[in-house]
Design an enzyme around this catalytic site. Sequence first.
Site, PDB file in Angstrom:
ATOM      1  N   ARG A   1      38.924  20.340  72.024  1.00 31.88           N
ATOM      2  CA  ARG A   1      38.987  20.968  72.709  1.00 31.88           C
ATOM      3  C   ARG A   1      40.182  21.959  72.689  1.00 31.88           C
ATOM      4  O   ARG A   1      39.934  22.789  72.628  1.00 31.88           O
ATOM      5  CB  ARG A   1      39.337  20.280  74.329  1.00 31.88           C
ATOM      6  CG  ARG A   1      39.971  21.104  74.951  1.00 31.88           C
ATOM      7  CD  ARG A   1      38.892  21.621  76.268  1.00 31.88           C
ATOM      8  NE  ARG A   1      38.618  22.828  77.207  1.00 31.88           N
ATOM      9  CZ  ARG A   1      37.949  23.570  77.589  1.00 31.88           C
ATOM     10  NH1 ARG A   1      37.419  23.625  76.513  1.00 31.88           N
ATOM     11  NH2 ARG A   1      39.017  24.216  78.844  1.00 31.88           N
TER      12      ARG A   1
ATOM     13  N   CYS B   1      35.820  17.141  93.084  1.00 30.22           N
ATOM     14  CA  CYS B   1      36.892  17.205  94.735  1.00 30.22           C
ATOM     15  C   CYS B   1      36.030  16.188  95.806  1.00 30.22           C
ATOM     16  O   CYS B   1      36.524  15.504  96.540  1.00 30.22           O
ATOM     17  CB  CYS B   1      36.798  18.779  94.343  1.00 30.22           C
ATOM     18  SG  CYS B   1      37.699  19.924  93.700  1.00 30.22           S
TER      19      CYS B   1
ATOM     20  N   ASP C   1      45.744  19.965  75.233  1.00 40.32           N
ATOM     21  CA  ASP C   1      45.190  18.542  75.746  1.00 40.32           C
ATOM     22  C   ASP C   1      45.629  17.370  74.415  1.00 40.32           C
ATOM     23  O   ASP C   1      45.724  17.822  73.480  1.00 40.32           O
ATOM     24  CB  ASP C   1      43.927  19.369  75.952  1.00 40.32           C
ATOM     25  CG  ASP C   1      43.321  17.977  76.577  1.00 40.32           C
ATOM     26  OD1 ASP C   1      42.486  17.399  76.033  1.00 40.32           O
ATOM     27  OD2 ASP C   1      42.212  18.770  77.567  1.00 40.32           O
TER      28      ASP C   1
END
Length: 429
Positions: free
Chosen positions: A38, A268, A33
């Site tokens: 993160r 989504c 990443d």
Amino acid sequence: MNQETKIAVIGLGYVGLPLAIEFGKQYQTLGFDINTRRVTELRSGRDHTLEADLEGMKTAMAKRQEGKGIGLCFSDNIEELHNYNVFIVTVPTPIDRFNAPDLRPLLRASEMLGGVLKEGDIVIYESTVYPGCTEEDCVPVLEKASGLRFNTDFFVGYSPERIVPGDKVNTLTTIKKITSGSTPEVAEYIDQLYKSIIKAGTHKATCIKVAEAAKAIENAQRDVNISFVNELALIFDRIGIDTNDVLDAAGTKWNFLKFRPGLVGGHCISVDPYYLAHKAEAVGYHPQVILSGRRVNDMMGIFVANKIIKLMVKKGRRVEGGRALILGITFKENCPDIRNSKVIDIYRELVEFGMHVDVYDPHASRAEVTEEYGLQLVDGVHRQYDAVLLAVAHDEFRKIDYHALKNGHDAIIFDAKAFLEKSLVDARL
């Protein structure tokens, strides 16, 4: 396969991290990443998304440290990608403010991978796209950046993600996986690769475009079905009957589809239909049903806010200067994901009417909410309000004393999820 396959998962969000963990149990796997924070978080064994199998992650990381040739590690160093030969791309594919596909993260990831591709390498995309995107948009970037030839020097595949944030039952390994590849041999290799970690099995699509289209219509279908019941809610509100009462009655028939009205947000269902519509328009067809469903679902936040205002006026409550509480800001219950939450539409509309609005959500990150939406979450419910909106059905919200939240007997409680006892609320969606 275990000895030769070295996997790098690009993007460690809700989709990429669970995938990296499962592959790390059997293969030499790198979770990559560009976000250094993160990577640092994951190296320490923590995951703020709450989607990771932390014990599985620690086990996979321990295997890597033991030098067994398999296992998981994390990095933000592009140079480490040279050591891998299968790259799985799980970066976000959002829409812009005009509801057009924003492929910038996907194309940047493709350009980065083009710089490390070697002969024989495979790039598998999991990010949601429209049919044709992998071969028509991503492959040219890979070719240009690498100087290699598609389907001669390197190959691609597409296997759409089916992660459901917050769902601890239907997880990565228990959901059948669609796979595809750019040649029959690569398609079989990719299918076997995923089959090695997916307990539910795989479905090998006939081509990459079919796999891309399958993902797009999964969520477009849900979007259209929800838009139908949302439109019913708009109609039945004018008639003066409760939509959920109607749905309960209709649901007694065995083949009635039991969708409920609500706010359609997230990464989504509220996004994928625009990708399908974009491709449809590119080939000369203006989709009617898909876009009409999107229009209905996109207006529901405004409808809820205006319904609350009307209820306040009807009860003689002062709107301007009044105080409202919104319970929940995440896009769905019992998860911290705030991406594309439609609750913000309600918040902004109430503020436009001159109300002072508090938002409380025990699951959301206060820093992320401030960064994304420019508002400060309150740390609890300690005062009384003229209007209370249950926007997200977090389990914690069942324990609240709603009578204690009301600033007088004529204060409003609106339930947008049909989550609370009907006798507690003035109205529900």
